[in-house]
Design a protein around this motif. Structure first.
Motif, PDB file in Angstrom:
ATOM      1  N   PHE A  60       0.928  -1.245   0.026  1.00 12.64           N
ATOM      2  CA  PHE A  60      -0.019  -0.013  -0.162  1.00 12.64           C
ATOM      3  C   PHE A  60       0.899   1.365   0.043  1.00 12.64           C
ATOM      4  CE2 PHE A  60      -2.665   3.044   2.565  1.00 12.64           C
ATOM      5  CZ  PHE A  60      -3.477   3.200   1.483  1.00 12.64           C
ATOM      6  N   ASP A  61       1.951   1.246   0.875  1.00  8.07           N
ATOM      7  CA  ASP A  61       2.790   2.499   0.819  1.00  8.07           C
ATOM      8  C   ASP A  61       3.465   2.678  -0.471  1.00  8.07           C
ATOM      9  OD1 ASP A  61       2.624   3.086   3.484  1.00  8.07           O
ATOM     10  OD2 ASP A  61       4.371   1.866   4.061  1.00  8.07           O
ATOM     11  N   GLN A  62       3.828   1.611  -1.142  1.00  3.60           N
ATOM     12  CA  GLN A  62       4.515   1.712  -2.454  1.00  3.60           C
ATOM     13  C   GLN A  62       3.394   2.317  -3.565  1.00  3.60           C
ATOM     14  OE1 GLN A  62       5.667  -2.221  -3.431  1.00  3.60           O
ATOM     15  NE2 GLN A  62       7.550  -2.079  -2.002  1.00  3.60           N
ATOM     16  N   GLN A  63       2.185   1.880  -3.337  1.00  7.68           N
ATOM     17  CA  GLN A  63       1.165   2.238  -4.487  1.00  7.68           C
ATOM     18  C   GLN A  63       0.891   3.583  -4.158  1.00  7.68           C
ATOM     19  OE1 GLN A  63       0.097   0.406  -7.228  1.00  7.68           O
ATOM     20  NE2 GLN A  63       1.702  -0.890  -6.274  1.00  7.68           N
ATOM     21  N   LYS A  76      -7.106   8.543 -10.259  1.00  9.77           N
ATOM     22  CA  LYS A  76      -7.217   7.017 -10.683  1.00  9.77           C
ATOM     23  C   LYS A  76      -6.286   5.869 -10.011  1.00  9.77           C
ATOM     24  CE  LYS A  76      -7.463   3.699 -14.307  1.00  9.77           C
ATOM     25  NZ  LYS A  76      -7.004   3.336 -15.836  1.00  9.77           N
ATOM     26  N   LEU A  77      -5.061   6.403  -9.994  1.00  5.68           N
ATOM     27  CA  LEU A  77      -3.890   5.658  -8.951  1.00  5.68           C
ATOM     28  C   LEU A  77      -4.314   5.665  -7.430  1.00  5.68           C
ATOM     29  CD1 LEU A  77      -0.868   6.585 -11.003  1.00  5.68           C
ATOM     30  CD2 LEU A  77      -1.867   4.537 -11.255  1.00  5.68           C
ATOM     31  N   LEU A  78      -4.786   6.924  -7.142  1.00  7.22           N
ATOM     32  CA  LEU A  78      -4.953   7.129  -5.669  1.00  7.22           C
ATOM     33  C   LEU A  78      -6.142   6.138  -5.231  1.00  7.22           C
ATOM     34  CD1 LEU A  78      -4.110   8.399  -3.202  1.00  7.22           C
ATOM     35  CD2 LEU A  78      -5.679  10.174  -3.855  1.00  7.22           C
ATOM     36  N   ARG A  79      -7.302   6.116  -6.092  1.00  7.47           N
ATOM     37  CA  ARG A  79      -8.340   5.222  -5.779  1.00  7.47           C
ATOM     38  C   ARG A  79      -8.086   3.845  -5.902  1.00  7.47           C
ATOM     39  NH1 ARG A  79     -14.186   5.275  -6.207  1.00  7.47           N
ATOM     40  NH2 ARG A  79     -14.822   3.658  -7.154  1.00  7.47           N
ATOM     41  N   ASN A  80      -7.469   3.195  -6.769  1.00  3.87           N
ATOM     42  CA  ASN A  80      -6.789   1.923  -7.078  1.00  3.87           C
ATOM     43  C   ASN A  80      -5.993   1.655  -5.771  1.00  3.87           C
ATOM     44  OD1 ASN A  80      -8.175   1.835  -9.500  1.00  3.87           O
ATOM     45  ND2 ASN A  80      -6.403   2.161 -10.801  1.00  3.87           N
ATOM     46  N   ALA A  81      -5.137   2.551  -5.255  1.00  2.00           N
ATOM     47  CA  ALA A  81      -4.304   2.145  -4.219  1.00  2.00           C
ATOM     48  C   ALA A  81      -5.289   1.691  -2.948  1.00  2.00           C
ATOM     49  CB  ALA A  81      -3.184   3.102  -3.939  1.00  2.00           C
ATOM     50  N   VAL A  82      -6.024   2.731  -2.702  1.00  3.70           N
ATOM     51  CA  VAL A  82      -6.968   2.590  -1.710  1.00  3.70           C
ATOM     52  C   VAL A  82      -7.887   1.365  -1.688  1.00  3.70           C
ATOM     53  CG1 VAL A  82      -8.798   3.688  -0.139  1.00  3.70           C
ATOM     54  CG2 VAL A  82      -6.842   5.139  -1.006  1.00  3.70           C
ATOM     55  N   TYR A  83      -8.522   1.238  -2.804  1.00  2.00           N
ATOM     56  CA  TYR A  83      -9.581   0.273  -2.863  1.00  2.00           C
ATOM     57  C   TYR A  83      -8.855  -1.117  -2.830  1.00  2.00           C
ATOM     58  CZ  TYR A  83     -13.139   3.398  -2.985  1.00  2.00           C
ATOM     59  OH  TYR A  83     -14.235   4.275  -2.440  1.00  2.00           O
ATOM     60  N   ASN A  85      -6.080  -2.118  -1.595  1.00  2.00           N
ATOM     61  CA  ASN A  85      -5.860  -2.073  -0.058  1.00  2.00           C
ATOM     62  C   ASN A  85      -6.957  -2.644   0.884  1.00  2.00           C
ATOM     63  OD1 ASN A  85      -5.836  -0.596   2.894  1.00  2.00           O
ATOM     64  ND2 ASN A  85      -3.507  -1.366   2.400  1.00  2.00           N
ATOM     65  N   LEU A  86      -7.959  -2.253   0.618  1.00  2.00           N
ATOM     66  CA  LEU A  86      -9.120  -2.504   1.294  1.00  2.00           C
ATOM     67  C   LEU A  86      -9.701  -3.757   0.865  1.00  2.00           C
ATOM     68  CD1 LEU A  86     -11.385   0.753   1.276  1.00  2.00           C
ATOM     69  CD2 LEU A  86     -10.274  -0.428   3.225  1.00  2.00           C
ATOM     70  N   LYS A  87      -9.459  -4.307  -0.448  1.00  2.00           N
ATOM     71  CA  LYS A  87      -9.863  -5.680  -0.970  1.00  2.00           C
ATOM     72  C   LYS A  87      -8.956  -6.649  -0.090  1.00  2.00           C
ATOM     73  CE  LYS A  87     -10.205  -8.309  -5.105  1.00  2.00           C
ATOM     74  NZ  LYS A  87      -9.977  -8.276  -6.573  1.00  2.00           N
ATOM     75  N   LEU A  88      -7.548  -6.347  -0.227  1.00  2.00           N
ATOM     76  CA  LEU A  88      -6.585  -7.390   0.552  1.00  2.00           C
ATOM     77  C   LEU A  88      -6.741  -7.274   1.918  1.00  2.00           C
ATOM     78  CD1 LEU A  88      -3.276  -6.235  -1.539  1.00  2.00           C
ATOM     79  CD2 LEU A  88      -4.811  -8.292  -1.918  1.00  2.00           C
TER      80      LEU A  88
END
Length: 117
Positions: A60-63, A76-83, A85-88
Motif C-alpha cells: 500500500f505504501d508503494q502504491q 485513478k491511481l490513488l483510488r486504485n491504491a486505497v480500494y 488495499n481494502l480488498k486485500l
C-alpha cells in the motif's frame, strides 16, 4: 458609492474563491508511516495475520507513493491504491477487524488531506 460597490464585489469574489478552494479534493504527499505493530495490537491480529498485514501495508505504501508522485491519472491511481488495499485487508481480516481497519484508514486519509472519490 461606486467604491463601496466595487469593494463589496471584490470581497464577495474573494470569499467565493476561498470557499471553492476549500472544497477541492487534495492529494497530499503520502509519507508511508504505517506502524504495523500498533495496528496489529489495535486489531488484535494473530501471527499469520500480522505478517500478511505487514506485507499489505508495504505494498500500500508503494502504491500510494506512486499515486501521489504521478502527474497524470493521479486520482485513478490513488483510488486504485486505497480500494486495492481494502480488498486485500478484507480477505485477511475478520469482519470486526476489517470494520475497525476501515475506520482507521478513513481517519488517516482525512488527516493527511487525501480525498478518494
Amino acid at each position: 458609492m461606486k467604491r463601496l460597490g466595487l469593494t463589496l464585489v471584490a470581497a464577495l469574489c474573494l470569499a467565493a474563491t476561498t470557499f471553492a478552494a476549500g472544497n477541492q479534493p487534495t492529494t497530499a504527499k503520502w509519507e508511508g508511516n504505517i506502524n504495523v505493530t500498533k495496528l496489529s495490537q489495535y486489531l488484535k491480529l494473530n501471527a499469520g495475520q500480522h505478517e500478511e498485514v505487514a506485507n499489505i501495508c508495504e505494498y500500500f505504501d508503494q502504491q500510494m507513493e506512486r499515486a501521489t508522485k504521478s502527474r497524470k491519472d493521479q486520482e485513478k491511481l490513488l483510488r486504485n491504491a486505497v480500494y486495492g488495499n481494502l480488498k486485500l485487508m478484507k480477505q485477511t481480516l475478520s469482519e470486526k477487524q476489517y470494520a475497525d481497519y476501515t475506520r482507521v484508514l478513513n481517519a488517516t486519509l482525512q488527516n493527511k488531506g487525501i480525498e478518494v472519490k
